[in-house]
Scaffold this active site. Sequence first.
Site, PDB file in Angstrom:
ATOM      1  N   GLY A 170       9.431  -0.504   5.601  1.00  0.00           N
ATOM      2  CA  GLY A 170       9.687   0.010   4.194  1.00  0.00           C
ATOM      3  C   GLY A 170       7.982   1.471   4.083  1.00  0.00           C
ATOM      4  O   GLY A 170       8.884   2.530   3.494  1.00  0.00           O
ATOM      5  N   GLY A 171       7.571   0.847   5.066  1.00  0.00           N
ATOM      6  CA  GLY A 171       6.434   1.705   5.187  1.00  0.00           C
ATOM      7  C   GLY A 171       5.126   1.449   3.547  1.00  0.00           C
ATOM      8  O   GLY A 171       4.044   2.279   3.745  1.00  0.00           O
ATOM      9  N   LEU A 172       5.435   0.415   3.551  1.00  0.00           N
ATOM     10  CA  LEU A 172       4.868   0.006   2.376  1.00  0.00           C
ATOM     11  C   LEU A 172       3.303  -0.871   2.896  1.00  0.00           C
ATOM     12  O   LEU A 172       2.612  -1.668   1.952  1.00  0.00           O
ATOM     13  CB  LEU A 172       5.324  -1.141   1.282  1.00  0.00           C
ATOM     14  CG  LEU A 172       6.575  -0.418   0.388  1.00  0.00           C
ATOM     15  CD1 LEU A 172       6.799  -0.995  -0.614  1.00  0.00           C
ATOM     16  CD2 LEU A 172       5.835   1.384   0.342  1.00  0.00           C
ATOM     17  N   PRO A 197       9.431  -4.340   0.743  1.00  0.00           N
ATOM     18  CA  PRO A 197      10.836  -4.167   1.909  1.00  0.00           C
ATOM     19  C   PRO A 197       9.833  -4.286   2.673  1.00  0.00           C
ATOM     20  O   PRO A 197       9.017  -3.807   3.483  1.00  0.00           O
ATOM     21  CB  PRO A 197      11.183  -2.881   1.244  1.00  0.00           C
ATOM     22  CG  PRO A 197      10.457  -2.592  -0.470  1.00  0.00           C
ATOM     23  CD  PRO A 197       9.499  -3.379  -0.460  1.00  0.00           C
ATOM     24  N   GLY A 214       4.179  -4.440   4.014  1.00  0.00           N
ATOM     25  CA  GLY A 214       4.101  -6.015   3.445  1.00  0.00           C
ATOM     26  C   GLY A 214       3.342  -6.335   5.045  1.00  0.00           C
ATOM     27  O   GLY A 214       2.716  -8.061   4.276  1.00  0.00           O
ATOM     28  N   GLY A 215       4.153  -6.663   6.110  1.00  0.00           N
ATOM     29  CA  GLY A 215       4.031  -7.008   6.949  1.00  0.00           C
ATOM     30  C   GLY A 215       2.057  -7.180   7.302  1.00  0.00           C
ATOM     31  O   GLY A 215       1.693  -8.414   7.523  1.00  0.00           O
ATOM     32  N   SER A 216       1.985  -6.200   7.359  1.00  0.00           N
ATOM     33  CA  SER A 216       0.363  -6.282   7.693  1.00  0.00           C
ATOM     34  C   SER A 216      -0.307  -6.653   6.679  1.00  0.00           C
ATOM     35  O   SER A 216      -1.632  -7.831   6.885  1.00  0.00           O
ATOM     36  CB  SER A 216       0.208  -4.506   7.769  1.00  0.00           C
ATOM     37  OG  SER A 216       0.494  -3.915   9.077  1.00  0.00           O
ATOM     38  N   LYS A 260       1.142  -1.167  -0.251  1.00  0.00           N
ATOM     39  CA  LYS A 260      -0.024   0.427  -0.033  1.00  0.00           C
ATOM     40  C   LYS A 260       0.951   1.176  -0.797  1.00  0.00           C
ATOM     41  O   LYS A 260       1.991   1.414   0.248  1.00  0.00           O
ATOM     42  CB  LYS A 260      -0.913   0.424   1.603  1.00  0.00           C
ATOM     43  CG  LYS A 260       0.237   0.368   2.656  1.00  0.00           C
ATOM     44  CD  LYS A 260       0.305   1.164   3.175  1.00  0.00           C
ATOM     45  CE  LYS A 260       0.962   1.302   4.598  1.00  0.00           C
ATOM     46  NZ  LYS A 260       1.504   2.314   4.933  1.00  0.00           N
ATOM     47  N   ASP A 282      -2.426  -0.863  10.414  1.00  0.00           N
ATOM     48  CA  ASP A 282      -3.224  -0.833   8.944  1.00  0.00           C
ATOM     49  C   ASP A 282      -3.726  -2.096   8.079  1.00  0.00           C
ATOM     50  O   ASP A 282      -3.983  -2.398   7.418  1.00  0.00           O
ATOM     51  CB  ASP A 282      -1.818  -0.258   8.141  1.00  0.00           C
ATOM     52  CG  ASP A 282      -1.045   0.078   7.994  1.00  0.00           C
ATOM     53  OD1 ASP A 282      -1.681   1.313   8.792  1.00  0.00           O
ATOM     54  OD2 ASP A 282       0.430   0.948   7.513  1.00  0.00           O
TER      55      ASP A 282
END
Length: 299
Positions: A97-99, A94, A101-103, A11, A136
């Site tokens: 990275g603020g994208l 990444p 990914g884990g969420s 995201k 998130d």
Amino acid sequence: MTLYDVPAPAKLNLFLHVVGRRADGYHLLQTAFRFIDLADTLHFEARADGAIGRAYELPGVAESDDLVMRAARSLQRATGTRQGAQIGLHKRIPQGGGLGGGSSDAATTLIALNRLWGTGLSRSQLMQLALPLGADVPVFVFGQSAFAQGVGEDLTAVALSPAAYLVVQPDAGVPTAVIFSDPDLTRDCASVTIADFLALPTSCFGRNDLEPVVLRRYPEVSGAVRWLFEHGLRVRMSGSGACLFAEFPTLPEAVLAQEEITATMRVAGKTTSHTHPGFRLVQASTGLTEHPLRNWIAS
């Protein structure tokens, strides 16, 4: 039964305003989420013994802290199912990275196992399980571009124009908690409305209130912003960073920018392929209209 190559998209926070802070310390945010086609993939194989197995490793992440494992066990507990799963994960987003990914991985786990196990939870029920996993996570279960308020639970779908993005990851890791605890973080941004957001092109609206703190604390990020600006790109940070993005009307324009940036770095002798020591990732991506698993859940 097995589910292969199940996507977990990244995201972007098109803007991110910090508008207050609750008594319990949680920050009140306003943001707009958009999914992009940069994605992790997961694999789920049903197990009859009820065990949840992790067939992958995440450097620096213990199994007890892994959002995928926590999501699977949360769904198990909530539904009382005796089924288990062996879970595989291929990372492309990444970490840190603020994208999201884990969420996103956690949300895909809830959605996929709800389907694999036949537990039949609705979207709203899965979103209730998602929020304790992280602020998130609910938007990935929600499954649409969204204007978000509160601590991530107040989501309103928004229709966004087609767009593509160039995503750049500087050579830095940014701990979210460090940024939100910084005394200089703006915590009183004026609230905006959905109409305010939709009245302007998304690339022109608002800002990321976390970005000034990150730029001050992490010279790798501030240096990347300057370097990209010198090469014709105005970028904004997603989430708490460190990933940066620039918006383009079409994917070919984003791909051209990617090629120009990577070519410039190669000429400087700093890179081969799409990365160099200063950028861990330079990737053109398409903005999605909805989550690829949106139709896997009964509303």
